[in-house]
Enzyme design. Structure first.
Site, PDB file in Angstrom:
ATOM      1  N   GLY A 135       0.789  -1.232   0.000  1.00  0.00           N
ATOM      2  CA  GLY A 135       0.000   0.000   0.000  1.00  0.00           C
ATOM      3  C   GLY A 135       0.819   1.278   0.000  1.00  0.00           C
ATOM      4  CB  SER A 136       4.185   2.269  -1.210  1.00  0.00           C
ATOM      5  OG  SER A 136       4.185   1.947  -2.569  1.00  0.00           O
ATOM      6  CG  ASN A 137       1.078   3.361  -5.757  1.00  0.00           C
ATOM      7  OD1 ASN A 137       1.353   4.387  -6.360  1.00  0.00           O
ATOM      8  ND2 ASN A 137       1.707   2.212  -5.961  1.00  0.00           N
TER       9      ASN A 137
ATOM     10  CG  MET B 191      -1.991  -8.674  -6.225  1.00  0.00           C
ATOM     11  SD  MET B 191      -1.088  -7.952  -7.620  1.00  0.00           S
ATOM     12  CE  MET B 191      -0.385  -9.437  -8.337  1.00  0.00           C
TER      13      MET B 191
ATOM     14  CG  HIS C  86       0.941  -2.564 -15.350  1.00  0.00           C
ATOM     15  ND1 HIS C  86       0.647  -3.791 -14.790  1.00  0.00           N
ATOM     16  CD2 HIS C  86       1.913  -2.786 -16.269  1.00  0.00           C
ATOM     17  CE1 HIS C  86       1.395  -4.717 -15.361  1.00  0.00           C
ATOM     18  NE2 HIS C  86       2.176  -4.130 -16.260  1.00  0.00           N
TER      19      HIS C  86
ATOM     20  CD  GLU D 120     -15.295  -5.184 -20.951  1.00  0.00           C
ATOM     21  OE1 GLU D 120     -14.396  -4.431 -21.408  1.00  0.00           O
ATOM     22  OE2 GLU D 120     -16.499  -4.871 -20.952  1.00  0.00           O
ATOM     23  N   GLY D 121     -10.078  -6.689 -20.344  1.00  0.00           N
ATOM     24  CA  GLY D 121      -8.832  -7.446 -20.462  1.00  0.00           C
ATOM     25  C   GLY D 121      -7.915  -7.228 -19.266  1.00  0.00           C
TER      26      GLY D 121
ATOM     27  CG  ASP E 167      -2.324  -5.058 -16.542  1.00  0.00           C
ATOM     28  OD1 ASP E 167      -2.997  -4.467 -15.682  1.00  0.00           O
ATOM     29  OD2 ASP E 167      -1.524  -5.968 -16.268  1.00  0.00           O
TER      30      ASP E 167
ATOM     31  CD  GLU F 178       3.927   2.081  -9.265  1.00  0.00           C
ATOM     32  OE1 GLU F 178       3.767   1.197 -10.104  1.00  0.00           O
ATOM     33  OE2 GLU F 178       3.873   1.860  -8.036  1.00  0.00           O
TER      34      GLU F 178
END
Ligand code: GRF
Length: 202
Positions: free
Chosen positions: A11-13, A90, A109, A142-143, A145, A174
Site C-alpha cells: 500500500g505505498s501508493n 491482485m 501498472h 475487460e482485459g 492491463d 508511481e
C-alpha cells in the site's frame, strides 16, 4: 470527491494518496473506503491509522467471482464513491463489474503498457532486457492491463538493476503520477474518445 481504493499488499501508493490528497483539506478528495482481498495487507494498517473504513473481502468466501465482485460493488455503493482506484490489487474483475464502472475504475501498472502486462511486469522487463521501463495509469476494461491509457512515465533500466531496485525507482514515479491523475479526474480534465484519453489543460 469520494474515492475507493482496492489493495492487496504493502500500500505505498495508498500511503501517497493519503498523504497528498486525503489529509490535504484543499484537495477536495476523500478516501471513503479501502478494500483488501488479503487480511494481512499492510495497506489496511495504513488506512486504519487515519480512520479510513476498511473491509477485507476474500474470494474463498464466495461461490464465484461474480458474487465476490458484487460484494465489493455493494460496499462501493454504500460509500457513494465516484472513482475506484486499484493500487496493487491482485484480483481480476469479471465483465459485469468492469462495465458498471467503466471510466470510473483506474489501475496503475509498473511497465509501459502494452509491454509486460500481468503480475510480473518488473521481472518480465528485466528478463527481456529493455532499456526503458516505466509506469502506466489506465482505465480498466475487460482485459488484463489493456484499458485506455491515461498517462505514462518512463523510467530507465540500469545495467545493474535487479527487480527490487527497478521497482523502487518505478514506485517513485508511481507516487507522483497517481495523485496527479486523481486530481485531473476530480477537476474533470480527463476526456475519453474511444481508446484515446486526453487531459485538458489545467
Ligand atoms: C505497484 O507497483 C503497482 O504498479 C502495481 O502493484 C504495486 C503496488 O504497490 N499494480 P503498493 O502496494 O502500492 O506499494
Amino acid at each position: 470527491m469520494k474515492i475507493a481504493i482496492l489493495v492487496s499488499g504493502s500500500g505505498s501508493n495508498l500511503q501517497t494518496l493519503i498523504d497528498q490528497l486525503h489529509l490535504d483539506s484543499n484537495s477536495g478528495v476523500e478516501i471513503a473506503v479501502v478494500i483488501s482481498d488479503r487480511p494481512k495487507a499492510y495497506a489496511l494498517v495504513r488506512a486504519k491509522k487515519v480512520d479510513i473504513p476498511t473491509y477485507v473481502i476474500q474470494l474463498k468466501h464466495f461461490p464465484d467471482r461474480n458474487a465476490f465482485d458484487a460484494k465489493i460493488s455493494g460496499i462501493i455503493e454504500t460509500h457513494e464513491v465516484e472513482l475506484i482506484l486499484l493500487a496493487g490489487y491482485m484480483k481480476i474483475f469479471q465483465p459485469p463489474f468492469v462495465r458498471r464502472y467503466r471510466y470510473q475504475l483506474i489501475n496503475i501498472h509498473p511497465s509501459l503498457l502494452p509491454a509486460f502486462p500481468g503480475a510480473h511486469a518488473v521481472a518480465d522487463t528485466l528478463a527481456y532486457h529493455t532499456k526503458i521501463s516505466g509506469v502506466t495509469v489506465h482505465f480498466v476494461d475487460e482485459g488484463v492491463d489493456t484499458g485506455p491509457i491515461i498517462t505514462q512515465v518512463p523510467v530507465p533500466v540500469l545495467d545493474d538493476d535487479n527487480e527490487s531496485s527497478l521497482h523502487q525507482r518505478i514506485q517513485i514515479e508511481e507516487h507522483k503520477i497517481y495523485p496527479q491523475v486523481v486530481k485531473w479526474f476530480a477537476a474533470n480534465l480527463i476526456h475519453i474518445d474511444n481508446r484515446r484519453v486526453i487531459i485538458k489543460q489545467e
